[in-house]
Enzyme design. Sequence first.
Site, PDB file in Angstrom:
ATOM      1  N   GLY A 212       0.734  -1.490   0.557  1.00 30.76           N
ATOM      2  CA  GLY A 212       0.210  -0.433   0.150  1.00 30.76           C
ATOM      3  C   GLY A 212       0.815   1.458  -0.416  1.00 30.76           C
ATOM      4  O   GLY A 212       2.213   1.019  -0.771  1.00 30.76           O
ATOM      5  N   ASN A 213       0.371   2.192   0.459  1.00 26.53           N
ATOM      6  CA  ASN A 213       1.145   3.980   0.582  1.00 26.53           C
ATOM      7  C   ASN A 213       0.190   4.639   1.311  1.00 26.53           C
ATOM      8  O   ASN A 213      -0.265   4.573   2.073  1.00 26.53           O
ATOM      9  CB  ASN A 213       0.993   4.854  -1.061  1.00 26.53           C
ATOM     10  CG  ASN A 213      -0.079   4.510  -1.155  1.00 26.53           C
ATOM     11  OD1 ASN A 213      -1.040   5.371  -1.038  1.00 26.53           O
ATOM     12  ND2 ASN A 213      -0.889   3.880  -2.055  1.00 26.53           N
ATOM     13  N   HIS A 214       1.037   5.397   1.975  1.00 28.62           N
ATOM     14  CA  HIS A 214       0.900   6.621   3.149  1.00 28.62           C
ATOM     15  C   HIS A 214      -0.795   7.987   3.053  1.00 28.62           C
ATOM     16  O   HIS A 214      -0.637   8.085   3.041  1.00 28.62           O
ATOM     17  CB  HIS A 214       1.917   7.508   2.954  1.00 28.62           C
ATOM     18  CG  HIS A 214       3.333   6.565   3.787  1.00 28.62           C
ATOM     19  ND1 HIS A 214       2.642   5.846   5.025  1.00 28.62           N
ATOM     20  CD2 HIS A 214       4.056   6.147   3.232  1.00 28.62           C
ATOM     21  CE1 HIS A 214       4.073   4.947   4.929  1.00 28.62           C
ATOM     22  NE2 HIS A 214       4.418   5.775   4.173  1.00 28.62           N
TER      23      HIS A 214
END
Length: 402
Positions: A212-214
């Site tokens: 995923g990412n932030h």
Amino acid sequence: MLTGKKILVGVTGSIAAYKSAFLVRELIRLGADVRVVMTPASREFITPLTLSTLSKNPVAVDFVKPETNGQAGEWESHVELGLWADLFIIAPVSANTLSKMVTGQCDNLLMATYLSAKCPVWIAPAMDLDMYKHPSTQENLTKLTAQTIRVIDPTSGELASGLDGKGRMQEPEEIADQIDAWFNPASKLRGKKILITGGPTYEAIDPVRFIGNHSSGKTGVILADACANRGAEVLLITGPTQQRVKNPRVKVIAVTSADEMMKTVEQNWFDCTVGIYSAAVADYKPEFAAGEKIKKTDDRLTLNLVKNPDILKWAGLNKKKDQYLVGFALETENELENGTKKLVAKKLDLLVLNSLKDAGAGFGHDTNKVTFIKPNNKTATFELNEKTVLMNRLLDEIEHDL
Ligand code: PMT
């Protein structure tokens, strides 16, 4: 938005008085400064405490301020209230108050305020179907309309009496929408369908883990709220987020992976006039997601990644002539050059560039620092500012181009 607008809500004795709480809440949400004046009869249906809590202002009911009981000579100034308002909306207005408005009978504070008001007055009738149909009521409405009072027609449906017919007060969201449209007639986004993507995507490795990412999803939610506040019909397709959409005019479809987001965009893009793709979509996903949790047996684990669909690129390639497409780019180097390449490759009308090199910009913050890039190398760079401010600036730009 109704920021800076002073709206006086009048409440009269009708079962629909409970809806005035939702109206006050909606007007406050749109940024209006709201005060409430009630008839004594309306207190049988809703308490002043509810309305003062929601409006964040004391509610006026009696000619004498209740805290002084007239001892200190403190009167509730109907003149001041009437002059204060930019708009006076009486919702619900009962058959009784309608008739008093026609004759000028001034036996309560709401009526005194009405007779003193210098601002436009709107009314939203609520009553039983036969009362509404009665020639006297209809004649009163005709007379008030002739005095430039705007009548928000009641709707049909089941009434408090159990009968079915016309007489239900219009829904508070619709009334607030009409007030917003009246104060902000110029928004080109009003009535337009807008598709927004937001948040991250999660690409499953196994039932427990993901890539995923932030992205917090803040930008997507802010955009959705801002578009809805301008009267647009909004579909927000968002990846996993803790952010909550408060605006009832936003339809939210929650997705997890890029494939799910792609499918949802494919099903909806052609119905929309504007698309704003702010999601941080994972470019790659594991070739296979393990069916069971991967065990920690070896020192190394190799994951085979395959490319995800480029959702924005698909939207650009399938864009119709009357559709306006906005993409985002999050860069860490050669920002302007890379952003411009994305604008061209994805056939965008506008690209919002943000860089992780700028403090306070990008993922998670309430602030961002962005540059708008348009075809023919037209750029506009903005200082670090609240995402809300910047996304509204983006909407101004879209409105300008539409
Ligand atoms: O959610 P927040 O915490 O508020 O953070 C906001 C943000 C940083 C996520 C936002 O401002 C932002 O920059 N979004 C785009 C992030 C990104 O993925 O940029 P990109 O340069 O990798 O992608 C370019 C564009 O293509 C984006 O519009 C993206 O939505 C789209 N894209 C990318 C890959 C892919 N497979 N499909 C896509 O549609």
